[in-house]
Structures are given as structure tokens and as C-alpha cells.
Design an enzyme around this catalytic site. Structure first.
Site, short mmCIF file in Angstrom:
data_model
loop_
_atom_site.label_atom_id
_atom_site.label_comp_id
_atom_site.label_asym_id
_atom_site.label_seq_id
_atom_site.Cartn_x
_atom_site.Cartn_y
_atom_site.Cartn_z
N ALA A 57 0.85 -1.20 0.00
CA ALA A 57 0.00 0.00 0.00
C ALA A 57 0.89 1.25 0.00
CB ALA A 57 -0.90 -0.01 1.23
N GLY A 98 1.03 -5.02 1.22
CA GLY A 98 -0.18 -5.22 0.43
C GLY A 98 0.08 -5.96 -0.88
N GLU A 101 -0.03 -9.45 0.08
CA GLU A 101 -1.42 -9.77 0.43
C GLU A 101 -2.25 -10.02 -0.84
OE1 GLU A 101 -1.60 -6.27 3.10
OE2 GLU A 101 -2.57 -7.65 4.50
N GLU A 121 4.86 -4.61 7.61
CA GLU A 121 4.03 -3.56 8.21
C GLU A 121 4.42 -3.22 9.64
OE1 GLU A 121 2.98 -5.90 6.20
OE2 GLU A 121 1.41 -5.16 4.85
C1 3H9 Z 1 0.86 -1.90 3.62
O1 3H9 Z 1 1.09 -2.52 2.63
C2 3H9 Z 1 -0.43 -1.92 4.35
C3 3H9 Z 1 -1.33 -3.05 3.94
O2 3H9 Z 1 -1.03 -4.23 4.68
C4 3H9 Z 1 -2.78 -2.74 4.26
C5 3H9 Z 1 -3.40 -1.61 3.56
C6 3H9 Z 1 -4.86 -1.43 3.86
N1 3H9 Z 1 4.54 3.58 -0.13
O3 3H9 Z 1 13.28 2.52 -0.42
P1 3H9 Z 1 13.53 3.16 -1.73
C7 3H9 Z 1 8.99 5.09 -2.13
S1 3H9 Z 1 2.01 -0.83 4.28
C8 3H9 Z 1 4.91 4.77 -0.61
O4 3H9 Z 1 14.46 4.30 -1.79
P2 3H9 Z 1 14.77 0.73 -2.63
C9 3H9 Z 1 10.11 5.65 -1.28
O5 3H9 Z 1 9.64 6.61 -0.38
C10 3H9 Z 1 3.39 -0.94 3.20
N2 3H9 Z 1 6.14 5.03 -1.08
O6 3H9 Z 1 13.96 2.08 -2.82
C11 3H9 Z 1 11.02 6.21 -2.33
O7 3H9 Z 1 10.47 7.45 -2.75
P3 3H9 Z 1 11.42 8.63 -3.24
C12 3H9 Z 1 4.22 -2.12 3.48
C13 3H9 Z 1 7.02 4.04 -1.07
O8 3H9 Z 1 14.93 0.17 -3.98
C14 3H9 Z 1 10.89 5.24 -3.49
O9 3H9 Z 1 9.65 4.58 -3.28
N3 3H9 Z 1 5.39 -2.11 2.63
C15 3H9 Z 1 6.70 2.78 -0.59
O10 3H9 Z 1 15.97 0.96 -1.79
C16 3H9 Z 1 11.98 4.23 -3.55
O11 3H9 Z 1 12.11 3.58 -2.28
C17 3H9 Z 1 6.58 -1.66 3.05
O12 3H9 Z 1 6.75 -1.32 4.20
C18 3H9 Z 1 5.38 2.56 -0.11
N4 3H9 Z 1 4.99 1.36 0.36
O13 3H9 Z 1 13.82 -0.21 -1.77
C19 3H9 Z 1 7.69 -1.65 2.03
N5 3H9 Z 1 7.78 1.98 -0.69
O14 3H9 Z 1 12.11 8.12 -4.48
C20 3H9 Z 1 8.37 -0.32 2.05
C21 3H9 Z 1 8.75 2.74 -1.24
O15 3H9 Z 1 10.49 9.74 -3.46
N6 3H9 Z 1 9.35 -0.16 1.00
N7 3H9 Z 1 8.29 3.98 -1.47
O16 3H9 Z 1 12.36 8.86 -2.12
C22 3H9 Z 1 10.58 -0.72 1.03
O17 3H9 Z 1 10.90 -1.52 1.89
C23 3H9 Z 1 11.56 -0.31 -0.02
O18 3H9 Z 1 11.14 0.92 -0.54
C24 3H9 Z 1 11.72 -1.31 -1.19
C25 3H9 Z 1 12.60 -0.66 -2.31
C26 3H9 Z 1 12.44 -2.58 -0.67
C27 3H9 Z 1 10.40 -1.69 -1.79
#
Ligand code: 3H9
Length: 715
Positions: A57, A98, A101, A121
Site C-alpha cells: 500500500a 499489500g 497480500e 508492516e
Molecule cells: C501496507 O502494505 C499496508 C497493507 O497491509 C494494508 C493496507 C490497507 N509507499 O526505499 P527506496 C517510495 S504498508 C509509498 O528508496 P529501494 C520511497 O519513499 C506498506 N512510497 O527504494 C522512495 O520514494 P522517493 C508495506 C514508497 O529500492 C521510493 O519509493 N510495505 C513505498 O531501496 C523508492 O524507495 C513496506 O513497508 C510505499 N509502500 O527499496 C515496504 N515503498 O524516491 C516499504 C517505497 O520519493 N518499502 N516507497 O524517495 C521498502 O521496503 C523499499 O522501498 C523497497 C525498495 C524494498 C520496496
């Protein structure tokens, strides 16, 4: 593979990470509805563009109350769940939150070998909120699901197959294989590969051989092992509740329970703080005046082929290990044979420890140790792309080193000093290339601590800063830019924090009690145990470097050092240590130290004064906040969030409070400012509030939203 085709492909494509935002979910739902209404479509494959399946998400969406007509990932998953067509997830790259999920709602899941899967999460103070807590226990058992979700880390595709999350590792190209498979299942389903395999239709088990009747016991045990709700454990406890619901309730009720818990957590203070930390980390490398920093550019610039280190002491060997464990060969120069012998042992000891822990194979440990070459010949540094100097903390000694390096290092090399107290510009002056000199301030132990301060001198070039951020990324550190000011960000702020801790102890409040109050706040250790860990002699050296020695109210620090009480390393400092208690690392209150404080206070004419726990907490934390505001004002720190990251990763500030500057906003800057004014009146000018803080307080704003210059114009 579009309209009219038996297998339709829906590609998640919302760069950079295919986040499932409200807006994107609307498009996605429309694509699913189109597939559903096409009678020719019998199977749907969901894949991801941009080298990733989905990061889940969109975390930005949680900042506000969702609009009434918002389409969320739950709606998308609901549509997949209701479908009678076969859904296959074709995963290539990260599949998180998500995103996983959604994959769990599909009937089949295949992934490429490079993929990683997880429900992270909890790291955002949340629980999976789109069916993850209900489907995963039904797929792999409640115990294994809980373990994975509590850790929040992702697992490899191989491990995901072992756990039963994935059906298989799909040979490349993943999408084609998935389409082929979907067609086969849709055309000729078998008992092993039926058209539908809804997890919602299954019962959840606890784990192999554990009867369902044990559920209350297992849940109680899980709660018992978690930190208390108010000390960072809120989401973890709710996660156990949600998994319990998966075991006890019909699927639809379990999902509704999960959604309620998720929404409650999304509004909780710890989750707000942890989401702030998530975004603050991603801001770190974005330096407004420097091209080449920021996400995509920084990744392109971290090609360090080899590194050099000058000085084989504790810091130098730690830095060498940090490079070697990231696959970078490193040459360590030191002419002191004893220091080199000790460093060799440290290096081997560290890699062998990792072998014992099962984190490295014997061969890999050997390979990494071999990547570190010790020599006394400075010329061997000639090929290094970056040379980190870690010699004795003395300006003249360091200037000599730099003059020597200047004649040896290749023109493009970055010359970095690991000083924690000295002026980078004075060091840079010793070379003919001050634009390539900067600070790389590692924290002890350098191979473990995740923080790195990059210190920008007056002449450091933008390219050198961009290179340093790339190096930080290579070293897998949280790299934070700091201006060239005494103590940089972290140590400058800690001086104010320690000043207050000392003043409270001089007033007769025991070191053990003060430490206890800060542990209750969530720090792993209090200010006195922390000082013992870093060494009281080091603290005294810093006080001397700053010309502060003797300026405090008492001479307790000097007295302790004179007594040989140097901290944990000498088994006595502000506390005493005993090899038989906590392997010699547990701080034991020592009445001798209380007596030294009392005696020093008597000599200095300081009357005893009891401070309650709230005052202790406020004085220590508000001292950090006030100094942090000064650093923002002076441009030493770029953003409040940068300081929060320094404190969380360098000093154990509890992440669920978001860092000191976030905490100021959480309490209310006007309230913090008001207390600082009271402390100023009561304790003296060391509490003079920063003009920035005053401006923000008077505006009724937050530090996070403050434009430093605008707030200052009020002052
Ligand atoms: C969820 O899913 C809730 C659900 O269970 C229920 C819903 C009802 N959202 O980290 P990076 C952006 S909660 C928005 O530098 P990498 C990040 O800010 C979610 N933005 O890249 C950055 O922006 P900017 C659960 C996101 O290659 C850009 O993407 N998921 C999100 O080093 C690049 O990110 C997580 O907690 C997001 N979810 O790593 C996963 N994710 O370029 C969170 C990233 O403007 N994400 N951005 O600075 C990560 O762990 C890492 O970003 C990932 C990529 C491994 C995916």
C-alpha cells in the site's frame, strides 16, 4: 493477452515501486473488473513492472483520513477473492506488504529466484491490513506466520518455497511461465492444480503437531515475549490478536477484525513516528544543492573498487571490516606492529564469530578476511578510491597524515577523516586538494553501527559529497550530511544531554535512577551506562578538546578517570561491572560513585535537589531538542528528520518516538519551548532557547513543517 484471450495479464505499473495507492487501486480494480466481465478470460496473471512486484500500500495514503470513495488494496483483493477465474501471481522482485497480500489472494504464486517476499508492516507500527494476518496463517500455520510478520523482514524466494508461501521458483521469464501455467490450469485442471484455491476456505493451524486447543497458551506466550505496548510493542500485540482471530473466527469476521485493528494502529502515535522514520531515511541522500545525490543518481555513484584505511586501532579495524564485509578490498596502513597484530586478531575474531553464528560460511569468512591487507607501506594506498584516516585524535598528527596522503593518493581519491571532534577545514588545508577532503564519521563498532555522518568542509566539492553518499549506500549505512561544527550532529547534541544528566546527578539524583528513567522512555541504556560504554577517558578528552574541562559545576568526570574508572573496559565507571553478571556488560549501581557525586557537590556548594521522573526525562530530551534546533538554525543539520535518524541509529533513541525532533512535535513545540524557558530561568543560560524553536512555538507550528528561515525571521 488482452480482451478475448483466455489468459489476461494485469501488470502492476506505478513507478517507482508499484505502490498500491488509492488512485492506482482504482485503475487496478477497473482492470480486474474488465477481466471479470470478459467471458473469454478464464485466468488472470498479475505481474509487476519496474523490476518489482509491489512494495504494498502507499504509505503516504495513511497520512490522511481516506476519502469516502477511496478504492483501497482491500477492494482490489476483494474482487480477486470473489472471482471464479484462476488468478496467478507472477512475482519478480520485491513483493511486500499489500503486494504480498494481493499475491496471497491469488490461487497460485510463482516467483523468480531473485524475488523477496515479506509483510513488513510491523516496521511501520502497523499490521498487514488487507487480509495478510488471516490468509498467511491459513497457508503456513499461525506460528510461522506470526514469526515472519513480527520480524517484518523479507525472505528469499527459496525460503518462501520452504515455508509454503510460494508454489515454486519459476524459471525466467517469469511472466511467460506464469501465463503458460495459468492456461494449463484453466484448460485442464487436475486434483493437484484445481482452478480455484482460496485460502479463505481453509482452516488455520498453529503449526505442525500443535493442537488447536493450545491456542490461548500460545497467544499468551507470544504476548509475554513482546515489549510492553507503551514501549514500542503496540503493533506486535495487535498482530498476535489478529492471528488469534484467524484461528478462532470465520474468515470474513477475521478480516473485519484485522481491518479494525489496522485502522486503529494507523492513527497511533508509534505508527505515525515510524512512518516518519521511513520517509526521513529516504530523504537523507537528497541534498538540495548537490546534483548526484538522491535516489537514482546516488546508486549510480557508489562504485568503489578498493579502499584504504590509515590506522589499525579499534576504529581503523572496524572500518576495514565494514568495507570487507561489503565485498570491497581494503588496505590498512600502520607502522605499529603491535597494533597490526591486534587488528589482525580482531578481524579474524569478527569473521569467525559470524561463522559460529551461522551467518557466514568458513570460505566466505576466509575470503573476507583476505580482502583486508595490512601494510606499513603507504604507497600501497595509491590505487584506493577512498582513504579513511583513523589515527589519534590530534590535529597535528592528522595534518601530517594528510600531507603524506596528498603525495600518494590518486587524484580522484576521496580523503576522509574519521575525526569526531576536529575541524575538517584545518585538516583539508594540509592537502592541495581540499575539495576532495571530507569527514566520514563512523560510530563504534564501525562494522556494526548503522550510522555514518558525512561531514562537509568549506571546500568539499559536490562530487565528493555525492561519492560519499554512494559509499554510504555500498556500506549499507544510514548516511547523514552534517556541517563542519564541533561534534557534528550526534556528538554535539549528546553533549547537552550528558550535561543535564551530570547536573541531575550532582543534585543528588542517582545515576542508576536517571538511567532507569531513560530506559523506561525506551532507550536501550541510559546516559551513564552509555558514557561507560564509550569510555570516560574519551569523554574527558572531548571536554578538554572543547576547552570545557573545569567549566562544569564539578570535576566528577576527572576524578573517576584519575581513579582508573574508565567505564566498561576497566569494569568500573559511573557503574561497576562484574564478569559474572551479564557477561560483564550489565551496569551495577555503585554507592562509591554516589558518594563521589555527593562529595564533589559539597565542595562546589551545590545543595541536594530531588528531581521527579518527568523532570529528568524533560531535561534530557529537551536539551537534545534545543541543541537540535540550534543546529538547524546554523545549517549544521539540513532537516529535523536527519537528526532523528542520527539519534535512532547512532544513540538508541526509541524509533517509536520518531527521534528527538519528531518527539518535540509530538509533545508540542510550544509546550517544549515553555519548559525550556522555565529551565533557563531556573538553571541558567545553558538553556537559552534557540530562536528557531521560539519562532515555531510562537507560530504554533511544528519543526517538521518549519522552514528554518521563515521561523527565524520571526525571532
Ligand atoms: C501496507 O502494505 C499496508 C497493507 O497491509 C494494508 C493496507 C490497507 N509507499 O526505499 P527506496 C517510495 S504498508 C509509498 O528508496 P529501494 C520511497 O519513499 C506498506 N512510497 O527504494 C522512495 O520514494 P522517493 C508495506 C514508497 O529500492 C521510493 O519509493 N510495505 C513505498 O531501496 C523508492 O524507495 C513496506 O513497508 C510505499 N509502500 O527499496 C515496504 N515503498 O524516491 C516499504 C517505497 O520519493 N518499502 N516507497 O524517495 C521498502 O521496503 C523499499 O522501498 C523497497 C525498495 C524494498 C520496496
Amino acid at each position: 493477452m488482452a480482451e478475448g484471450d483466455a489468459v489476461r495479464v494485469i501488470t502492476l505499473d506505478n513507478p517507482p515501486v508499484n505502490a498500491l495507492s488509492f488512485a492506482y487501486c482504482k485503475e487496478l480494480l477497473a482492470a480486474i473488473e474488465a477481466a471479470e466481465s470478459d467471458s473469454a478470460t478464464r485466468a488472470v496473471v498479475i505481474a509487476g513492472a519496474n523490476g518489482i512486484f509491489s512494495a504494498g500500500a502507499d504509505v503516504n495514503d495513511f497520512a490522511q483520513e481516506p476519502p469516502a470513495d477511496a478504492i483501497t488494496v482491500r477492494d482490489v483483493i476483494g474482487a480477486v477473492e470473489r472471482s471464479e477465474k484462476t488468478y496467478v501471481a507472477a512475482i519478480d522482485g520485491n513483493c511486500l506488504g499489500g503486494g504480498l497480500e494481493l499475491a496471497l489472494a491469488c490461487d497460485y504464486r510463482g516467483a523468480s529466484g531473485r524475488s523477496r517476499l515479506g509483510l513488513p508492516e510491523i516496521r511501520l507500527g502497523l499490521i498487514p491490513g488487507a487480509g495478510g494476518t488471516q490468509r498467511l496463517p491459513r497457508l503456513i500455520g499461525a506460528r510461522a506466520a506470526l514469526e515472519l510478520m513480527l520480524k517484518g523482514s523479507s525472505v528469499s524466494a527459496e525460503r518462501a518455497v520452504e515455508l509454503g508461501i510460494l508454489d515454486e521458483i519459476t524459471p525466467a521469464p517469469v511472466l511467460e511461465a506464469a501465463v503458460e501455467f495459468a492456461r494449463r490450469v484453466a484448460d485442464s485442471p487436475t486434483a493437484e492444480t484445481p482452478r480455484k484455491r482460496r485460502l479463505s476456505a481453509r482452516e488455520a493451524e498453529i503449526g505442525p503437531g500443535v493442537p488447536k486447543i493450545a491456542l490461548p497458551y500460545v497467544a499468551a506466550q507470544a504476548h509475554k515475549m513482546l515489549p510492553p505496548e507503551e514501549r514500542g510493542g503496540l503493533a506486535a500485540h495487535r498482530l498476535v490478536d489478529a492471528v488469534e482471530a484467524a484461528m478462532e473466527l470465520p474468515f470474513a469476521l477475521g478480516v473485519a477484525r484485522e481491518a479494525r485493528l489496522f485502522e486503529e494502529l494507523a492513527r497511533s502515535k508509534p505508527s505515525l513516528a515510524l512512518r516518519h522514520v521511513f520517509f526521513a531515511e529516504r530523504e537523507l541522500a537528497k541534498i538540495p544543492d548537490i546534483a548526484g545525490t538522491g535516489r537514482s543518481d546516488a546508486t549510480a555513484r557508489h562504485d568503489i573498487v578498493s579502499a584504504g584505511v590509515v590506522g589499525a586501532g579499534t576504529m581503523g579495524s572496524g572500518i576495514a571490516i565494514a568495507f570487507a564485509q561489503c565485498g570491497i578490498p581494503v588496505t590498512v596502513v600502520d607502522s605499529n606492529d603491535d597494533a597490526v597484530d591486534k587488528a589482525r586478531q580482531t578481524v579474524m575474531g569478527m569473521f569467525m564469530y559470524q561463522v559460529q553464528k551461522g551467518k557466514l560460511t568458513q570460505e566466505e569468512a576466509w575470503r573476507r578476511a583476505q580482502a583486508i591487507v595490512f601494510t606499513d607501506d603507504w604507497r600501497e594506498l595509491a590505487a584506493a578510491d577512498v582513504i579513511v584516516e583513523a589515527v589519534f585524535e590530534d590535529l597535528d598528527v592528522k595534518r601530517d597524515v594528510y600531507a603524506k596522503l596528498d603525495g600518494i593518493a590518486k587524484p580522484s581519491a576521496i580523503l576522509a577523516t574519521n575525526t569526531s571532534t576536529l575541524d575538517i577545514d584545518r585538516i583539508a588545508e594540509a592537502t592541495k586538494r581540499p575539495q576532495r577532503v571530507l569527514g566520514l564519521h563512523f560510530f563504534v563498532p564501525a562494522n556494526i553501527m548503522p550510522l555514518l555522518e558525512i561531514v562537509r568542509g568549506a571546500q568539499t566539492s559536490p562530487e565528493a559529497i555525492a561519492f560519499a553518499f554512494g559509499a554510504g549506500k555500498t556500506l549499507r549505512k544510514k548516511a547523514v550530511l552534517s556541517g563542519n561544527a564541533f561534534g557534528f550532529i550526534g556528538n554535539r547534541m549528546i553533549l547537552d544531554y550528558l550535561r543535564e544528566a551530570m547536573a541531575l546527578a550532582e543534585d543528588g539524583n542517582s545515576a542508576a535512577r536517571i538511567d532507569g528513567v531513560m530506559r523506561d522512555f525506551g532507550f536501550p541504556m541510559g546516559p551513564f551506562a552509555m558514557s561507560d560504554l564509550s569510555g570516560l577517558d574519551v569523554g574527558l578528552h572531548i571536554a578538554r578538546a572543547r576547552g570545557d574541562e573545569g567549566k562544569g559545576r564539578t570535576d566528577v568526570l576527572r576524578r573517576l578517570v584519575d581513579m582508573g574508572r574508565l567505564g566498561q573496559k576497566s569494569m568500573a565507571g559511573f557503574f561497576r561491572y562484574d564478569k559474572a553478571v551479564g557477561k560483564g556488560r550489565e551496569a551495577i549501581a555503585d554507592p562509591v560513585v554516589d558518594e563521589i557525586f555527593a562529595d564533589a557537590a559539597r565542595s562546589a556548594g551545590i545543595p541536594a535537589r530531588h528531581a521527579d521522573d518527568a523532570e529528568i526525562r524533560e531535561r534530557l530530551l529537551y536539551a537534545l531538542i534545543n541543541r537540535g534546533a540550534y543546529l538547524l538554525e546554523d545549517g549544521v543539520a539540513l532537516r529535523p528528520g536527519d537528526m532523528d535518524i542520527v539519534y535512532i541509529y547512532g544513540y538508541g533513541f526509541p524509533p517509536h518516538h520518531g527521534g528527538p525532533m519528531w518527539y518535540a512535535d509530538e509533545v508540542g513545540v510550544d509546550k517544549v519551548y515553555g519548559r525550556i524557558r522555565e529551565f533557563e530561568a531556573q538553571f541558567g543560560p545553558q538553556w537559552k532557547p534557540s530562536a528557531l524553536l521560539r519562532g515555531v512555538a510562537e507560530d504554533g507550528g511544528t519543526l517538521g513543517a518549519a522552514d528554518a528561515r521563515k521561523a527565524l525571521s520571526h525571532a
